[in-house]
Design a protein around this motif. Structure first.
Motif, PDB file in Angstrom:
ATOM      1  N   UNK A 106       0.812  -1.213   0.000  1.00  0.00           N
ATOM      2  CA  UNK A 106       0.000   0.000   0.000  1.00  0.00           C
ATOM      3  C   UNK A 106       0.852   1.272   0.000  1.00  0.00           C
ATOM      4  N   UNK A 107       2.140   1.174   0.232  1.00  0.00           N
ATOM      5  CA  UNK A 107       2.994   2.367   0.159  1.00  0.00           C
ATOM      6  C   UNK A 107       3.056   2.837  -1.293  1.00  0.00           C
ATOM      7  N   UNK A 108       2.890   4.123  -1.531  1.00  0.00           N
ATOM      8  CA  UNK A 108       2.881   4.607  -2.924  1.00  0.00           C
ATOM      9  C   UNK A 108       4.227   4.486  -3.622  1.00  0.00           C
ATOM     10  N   UNK A 109       5.320   4.627  -2.894  1.00  0.00           N
ATOM     11  CA  UNK A 109       6.653   4.537  -3.486  1.00  0.00           C
ATOM     12  C   UNK A 109       7.541   3.662  -2.604  1.00  0.00           C
ATOM     13  N   UNK A 110       8.538   3.011  -3.247  1.00  0.00           N
ATOM     14  CA  UNK A 110       9.400   2.102  -2.503  1.00  0.00           C
ATOM     15  C   UNK A 110      10.881   2.378  -2.751  1.00  0.00           C
ATOM     16  N   UNK A 111      11.198   3.563  -3.255  1.00  0.00           N
ATOM     17  CA  UNK A 111      12.598   3.955  -3.348  1.00  0.00           C
ATOM     18  C   UNK A 111      13.156   4.200  -1.958  1.00  0.00           C
ATOM     19  N   UNK A 112      14.478   4.228  -1.838  1.00  0.00           N
ATOM     20  CA  UNK A 112      15.089   4.371  -0.513  1.00  0.00           C
ATOM     21  C   UNK A 112      14.705   5.681   0.159  1.00  0.00           C
ATOM     22  N   UNK A 113      14.679   6.783  -0.602  1.00  0.00           N
ATOM     23  CA  UNK A 113      14.313   8.066   0.003  1.00  0.00           C
ATOM     24  C   UNK A 113      12.880   8.025   0.513  1.00  0.00           C
ATOM     25  N   UNK A 114      11.970   7.461  -0.287  1.00  0.00           N
ATOM     26  CA  UNK A 114      10.571   7.372   0.133  1.00  0.00           C
ATOM     27  C   UNK A 114      10.424   6.464   1.351  1.00  0.00           C
ATOM     28  N   UNK A 115      11.193   5.384   1.391  1.00  0.00           N
ATOM     29  CA  UNK A 115      11.136   4.472   2.537  1.00  0.00           C
ATOM     30  C   UNK A 115      11.634   5.173   3.798  1.00  0.00           C
ATOM     31  N   UNK A 116      12.752   5.905   3.666  1.00  0.00           N
ATOM     32  CA  UNK A 116      13.297   6.623   4.829  1.00  0.00           C
ATOM     33  C   UNK A 116      12.264   7.599   5.392  1.00  0.00           C
ATOM     34  N   UNK A 117      11.588   8.299   4.479  1.00  0.00           N
ATOM     35  CA  UNK A 117      10.558   9.242   4.922  1.00  0.00           C
ATOM     36  C   UNK A 117       9.419   8.505   5.614  1.00  0.00           C
ATOM     37  N   UNK A 118       9.040   7.340   5.069  1.00  0.00           N
ATOM     38  CA  UNK A 118       7.911   6.584   5.598  1.00  0.00           C
ATOM     39  C   UNK A 118       8.206   6.042   6.992  1.00  0.00           C
ATOM     40  N   UNK A 119       9.423   5.567   7.215  1.00  0.00           N
ATOM     41  CA  UNK A 119       9.732   4.930   8.501  1.00  0.00           C
ATOM     42  C   UNK A 119      10.356   5.909   9.495  1.00  0.00           C
ATOM     43  N   UNK A 120      10.515   7.164   9.064  1.00  0.00           N
ATOM     44  CA  UNK A 120      11.052   8.175   9.972  1.00  0.00           C
ATOM     45  C   UNK A 120      12.546   8.076  10.187  1.00  0.00           C
TER      46      UNK A 120
END
Length: 490
Positions: A129-143
């Motif tokens: 369900x995450x819209x993006x899975x690049x490393x930058x987007x993941x870092x933002x998502x997990x804080x």
């Protein structure tokens, strides 16, 4: 499952995207054990000894001045190999990093074909369900805050942060399950433990794989229950049926039986009434097909297909072959005839418009075989020999029998059979001196039987079932049989 492995978290910065044409200009490696604990790390800039495109400089911040005077890849290749050898390669979009490492290590004599874990694929699987899975987007998502991106060790730290987050968020069981799937390792469904598997006996029986709400997903049987259950999860990969099944399994039920005959009877009965959600239901059994041998006016044997098993044919004592249904009969007879060099035209089994390809029909005679060129006795013998494994065997007893089956632990079942029809499986109650029905669900009838009730049961009219016939025939000479009158006289 993963305790025995080491994981090399790797990120490369390169001068371009083609492993054969471009060079590595920075590499970072973090070595972890199967629980995510650090075993050491290493990083280095690398002089690519070539120009660096401006867009790469802008993306990474690595300029010619940055790498001037840094070691070449040849200078660090032994160190790199020391970290990577025998470890699972972990990278984001791992195909890119694996390709570069494989090509450049091979240039120095190292063959590199590691197991690969892609954190990009893992993120997409665990968090669709995450819209993006690049490393930058993941870092933002997990804080997770990283001061720089597209630098080797910074990206390794980001991967490590994501793996730690996913392990805690999804739980060790789900996390290891998805890792195992990607790596092609034997996995257990997240809801099952090794203790659950160890509790399953290595004996014949049937098993049910159940979903979270107790729904039946799969019903199977095996000579060794434990081995067969594990087999379901040993073949998981990608988005296969085995993977989908493993993701839904929450529990296992099993029942120990006396042997393979019992397993066969149980499954053939149960699958008529139960509907496993993730298992293809067996095709509804149609009428069996008997193939009769008829001699024509030229003394040549021809074949006649007849649906069902007419009592008149059985009682006449004539020789005939029997198949599961008419479709199987026609296909298998054609195959056997071809293997034995028999003419389908002479057998009289060609449908309108069909042709025979035997050596006789291939002669220039307008496709019509010359009967005089065929020796009847030899041909007739070849026909019988070709269908020998399908010839119907008359019931070898004058009354119903119990077929006794016993497993390695001494558990025994008695299968009540008459005229190739199956009437239930029973266990002997020595105290009451009668048989108690064990495995076959019945809509009506007694739960226990003595001689009289066993005889009454066998007098019930039952259709001939080809699957039961083949099953009984396969075991009747291997297992002890006892007539009802002899059994109850003891």
């Amino acid at each position: 499952m993963l305790d025995q492995y080491r994981f090399a978290l790797v990120d490369l910065e390169t001068t371009g995207g083609q492993a054969r044409d471009d060079q590595i200009m920075e590499i970072a490696i973090r070595l972890d054990d199967g629980c995510g604990r650090s075993l050491g790390q290493w990083q280095s800039l690398v002089d690519p000894q070539c120009s660096i495109p401006f867009f790469i400089q802008n993306l990474t911040g690595i300029s010619p001045a940055t790498v001037r005077g840094q070691p070449r890849f040849a200078d660090v290749v032994d160190t790199v190999w020391g970290y990577l050898e025998g470890a699972i390669l972990v990278a984001h979009n791992a195909k890119f990093d694996a390709g570069f490492l494989r090509h450049h290590l091979r240039s120095f004599g190292y063959e590199y074909e590691p197991k690969v874990l892609c954190t990009l694929k893992l993120a997409r699987t665990l968090y669709p369900d995450w819209p993006k899975h690049g490393l930058e987007a993941i870092c933002h998502r997990i804080g997770f805050y990283s001061p720089v991106h597209h630098r080797a060790m910074a990206d390794v730290d980001a991967m490590k942060a994501f793996l730690d987050y996913a392990r805690e968020d999804k739980g060790e069981a789900v996390f290891n399950f998805e890792l195992g799937l990607q790596l092609g390792l034997p996995v257990l469904p997240p809801s099952l433990s090794q203790e659950d598997i160890d509790a399953i006996p290595r004996q014949p029986g049937v098993y049910r794989l159940l979903g979270e709400a107790g729904e039946l997903l799969y019903l199977g049987g095996a000579t060794s229950l434990q081995a067969q259950v594990l087999h379901h999860f040993a073949n998981c990969s990608g988005d296969s049926k085995a993977t989908k099944l493993a993701r839904r399994v929450w529990g296992i039920q099993w029942q120990v039986l006396a042997g393979d005959l019992s397993v066969g009877f149980y499954l053939s009965t149960a699958l008529r009434y139960e509907t496993p959600l993730m298992q293809r239901r067996p095709k509804a059994a149609g009428k069996p097909c008997c193939v009769r041998f008829v001699v024509n006016e030229n003394d040549l044997t021809q074949l006649r297909f007849r649906s069902g098993l007419p009592a008149s044919v059985v009682q006449s004592g004539e020789l005939f072959a029997i198949f599961r249904d008419r479709k199987q009969a026609k296909a298998r007879v054609a195959e056997l005839a071809k293997e034995s060099g028999l003419c389908l035209y002479l057998l009289d089994i060609l449908a309108e418009g069909e042709q025979c390809a035997c050596a006789n029909c291939a002669l220039p005679n307008d496709g019509v075989p010359i009967n005089g060129a065929v020796e009847p006795q030899n041909t007739n013998q070849k026909i019988i020999a070709a269908l020998s494994s399908y010839l119907y065997t008359p019931w070898p007893f004058e009354e119903p029998v119990f077929i006794c089956e016993r497993n390695a632990s001494g558990f025994a079942e008695w299968h009540l059979v008459n005229d190739w029809r199956y009437y239930g499986s029973f266990v002997w109650d020595a105290d009451a001196k009668l048989m108690r029905e064990h495995i076959v669900p019945r809509e009506e009838g007694e739960a226990q039987i003595d001689l009289e009730s066993a005889q009454r049961r066998c007098e019930q009219v039952k259709d001939f079932q080809y699957e039961h016939y083949r099953l009984i025939k396969a075991f009747i000479d291997e297992l002890p049989c006892q007539t009802l009158s002899d059994f109850f006289a003891v």
